[in-house]
Design an enzyme around this catalytic site. Structure first.
Site, PDB file in Angstrom:
ATOM      1  N   GLU A  17       0.836  -1.205   0.000  1.00  0.00           N
ATOM      2  CA  GLU A  17       0.000   0.000   0.000  1.00  0.00           C
ATOM      3  C   GLU A  17       0.871   1.255   0.000  1.00  0.00           C
ATOM      4  O   GLU A  17       1.884   1.309   0.694  1.00  0.00           O
ATOM      5  CB  GLU A  17      -0.896   0.035   1.242  1.00  0.00           C
ATOM      6  CG  GLU A  17      -1.766   1.293   1.297  1.00  0.00           C
ATOM      7  CD  GLU A  17      -2.581   1.401   2.568  1.00  0.00           C
ATOM      8  OE1 GLU A  17      -3.632   0.754   2.637  1.00  0.00           O
ATOM      9  OE2 GLU A  17      -2.167   2.145   3.481  1.00  0.00           O
ATOM     10  N   TYR A  49      -6.951   6.914  -0.457  1.00  0.00           N
ATOM     11  CA  TYR A  49      -7.738   8.058  -0.940  1.00  0.00           C
ATOM     12  C   TYR A  49      -8.117   8.930   0.254  1.00  0.00           C
ATOM     13  O   TYR A  49      -8.909   8.510   1.112  1.00  0.00           O
ATOM     14  CB  TYR A  49      -9.006   7.513  -1.600  1.00  0.00           C
ATOM     15  CG  TYR A  49      -9.920   8.531  -2.229  1.00  0.00           C
ATOM     16  CD1 TYR A  49      -9.731   8.947  -3.552  1.00  0.00           C
ATOM     17  CD2 TYR A  49     -11.005   9.055  -1.525  1.00  0.00           C
ATOM     18  CE1 TYR A  49     -10.587   9.850  -4.149  1.00  0.00           C
ATOM     19  CE2 TYR A  49     -11.870   9.960  -2.117  1.00  0.00           C
ATOM     20  CZ  TYR A  49     -11.648  10.345  -3.425  1.00  0.00           C
ATOM     21  OH  TYR A  49     -12.516  11.249  -4.026  1.00  0.00           O
ATOM     22  N   ASP A 109     -13.425   7.887   7.006  1.00  0.00           N
ATOM     23  CA  ASP A 109     -13.674   8.412   8.358  1.00  0.00           C
ATOM     24  C   ASP A 109     -14.524   9.668   8.249  1.00  0.00           C
ATOM     25  O   ASP A 109     -14.361  10.456   7.321  1.00  0.00           O
ATOM     26  CB  ASP A 109     -12.348   8.677   9.068  1.00  0.00           C
ATOM     27  CG  ASP A 109     -11.683   7.359   9.464  1.00  0.00           C
ATOM     28  OD1 ASP A 109     -12.414   6.432   9.868  1.00  0.00           O
ATOM     29  OD2 ASP A 109     -10.451   7.251   9.333  1.00  0.00           O
ATOM     30  N   ALA A 125     -20.199   2.028   3.406  1.00  0.00           N
ATOM     31  CA  ALA A 125     -19.458   1.565   2.230  1.00  0.00           C
ATOM     32  C   ALA A 125     -20.316   0.680   1.325  1.00  0.00           C
ATOM     33  O   ALA A 125     -20.129   0.672   0.102  1.00  0.00           O
ATOM     34  CB  ALA A 125     -18.211   0.813   2.685  1.00  0.00           C
ATOM     35  N   LYS A 273       7.530   3.384   2.304  1.00  0.00           N
ATOM     36  CA  LYS A 273       8.950   3.141   2.579  1.00  0.00           C
ATOM     37  C   LYS A 273       9.460   1.985   1.706  1.00  0.00           C
ATOM     38  O   LYS A 273       9.262   0.803   2.032  1.00  0.00           O
ATOM     39  CB  LYS A 273       9.158   2.768   4.055  1.00  0.00           C
ATOM     40  CG  LYS A 273       8.677   3.811   5.042  1.00  0.00           C
ATOM     41  CD  LYS A 273       9.866   4.290   5.892  1.00  0.00           C
ATOM     42  CE  LYS A 273       9.503   5.357   6.871  1.00  0.00           C
ATOM     43  NZ  LYS A 273       9.027   6.590   6.280  1.00  0.00           N
TER      44      LYS A 273
END
Ligand code: FAD
Length: 289
Positions: A17, A49, A109, A125, A273
């Protein structure tokens, strides 16, 4: 490629991700990190997003970049709770025009300054899943799930019932919130399978590279840190390099246990990372080819 087809063709899978920058000023550094991660050729890459206060405008651009320039299948996240229908339809059309075939459909959220609930177009959702199914039926749809229960749940049983409603609306697979105790995940899997949810469940694993960020994410999401992990933090938390190494080793051990127990789809919260993504991939090089 559609992720549901990938799961039929390859096992185990490893995906990463990434999240877009909070402002345009950071776009270049995020794009560079994303490209380094894409070069590792994961089975797919998800692009968040508007998560954690980030902007949503770069999600489609980053998804397009990893697909066109690196040939990596993107999974574009899309959240609905603070959006009107037009915004959502535009976003889906944009993703379609870029050739993105997979969307992770989220409520998102609830913003602190959100208008009253009666004014929202989408509340859950499952409504976004149904919307995507209607306007872009060819899209492969994922949904989020929570082995420890969603932070707003009325009960664990309600959460699973609501998850079933979401899957029945058209989810092709689910991805979990991060967890650090595999037994919690195995219990969750048992419960959702008993409730009739049959789609693949991708296990979301967070290699702890930055202790402060993870503690905050755990507080916000209600994720438990097991005793064994707390001991690691006690011993190495004061030394960032040692903590990072221990966090990566812990994640690899978690993944090996999952795969040994038949959980074949692993998603890594890489926190942008590339070195962490590469370390996980190297640590599993004979296990996930
Ligand atoms: P829902 O599935 O709608 O569930 C939210 C709550 O409502 C749950 O408590 C559920 O039990 C309840 N509920 C659901 N349906 C019903 C119903 N029909 N009736 C009554 N109650 C119901 N956030 C972002 O902003 N951007 C991202 O990119 C992002 N990516 C994520 C990726 C993953 C893998 C995960 C696990 C989370 C991600 N999130 C992201 C966070 C997510 O948006 C939040 O956790 C949010 O609070 C819930 O989203 P959801 O899609 O799970 O909601």
């Amino acid at each position: 490629m559609k992720i549901k087809d990938l799961f039929l063709q390859k096992s185990p899978t490893l995906s990463f991700e990434v999240f877009p920058p909070k402002s345009g000023a950071n776009f270049d550094s995020v794009q560079t990190a994303t490209r380094e991660i894409a070069k590792l050729k994961p089975d797919f890459m998800s692009v968040t997003y508007g998560a954690g206060g980030g902007t949503s405008e770069y999600t489609a651009a980053i998804a397009n970049d990893v697909l066109k320039n690196y040939g990596v299948t993107p999974l574009a996240h899309l959240s609905c709770v603070s959006s009107g229908r037009d915004t959502i339809v535009d976003e889906i059309r944009k993703l379609q025009s870029f050739g993105v075939e997979n969307i992770l459909a989220l409520r998102g959220d609830i913003p602190q300054d959100a208008p009253p609930k009666e004014q929202w177009h989408y509340h859950y959702a499952c409504e976004l899943v149904a919307e995507i199914k209607e306007i872009a039926p060819e899209i492969c749809i994922g949904g989020a799930c929570y082995p420890e229960g969603h932070i707003e749940r009325t009960s664990y049983a309600d959460d699973i019932r609501n998850l079933k409603t979401k899957v029945d609306a058209g989810c092709d697979f689910l991805t979990t919130q991060m967890f650090f105790d595999n037994n919690i995940f195995y219990n969750f899997l048992y419960k959702i399978r008993s409730s009739g949810i049959e789609v693949p469940v991708v296990a979301g694993i967070m290699p702890v590279a930055n202790l402060r960020n993870v503690k905050r994410s755990c507080e916000l999401s209600g994720t438990e840190l097991p005793y064994r992990f707390k001991q690691i933090i006690d011993r190495f938390g004061g030394n960032p390099a040692a903590m990072k190494q221990a966090g990566i080793a812990y994640a690899i051990e978690q993944i090996i246990d999952l795969i040994a127990n038949g959980v074949n789809n692993i998603h890594i919260y890489t926190m942008n990372k590339p070195d962490v993504a590469a370390a996980i991939q190297n640590g599993l090089s004979e296990i996930i080819k």
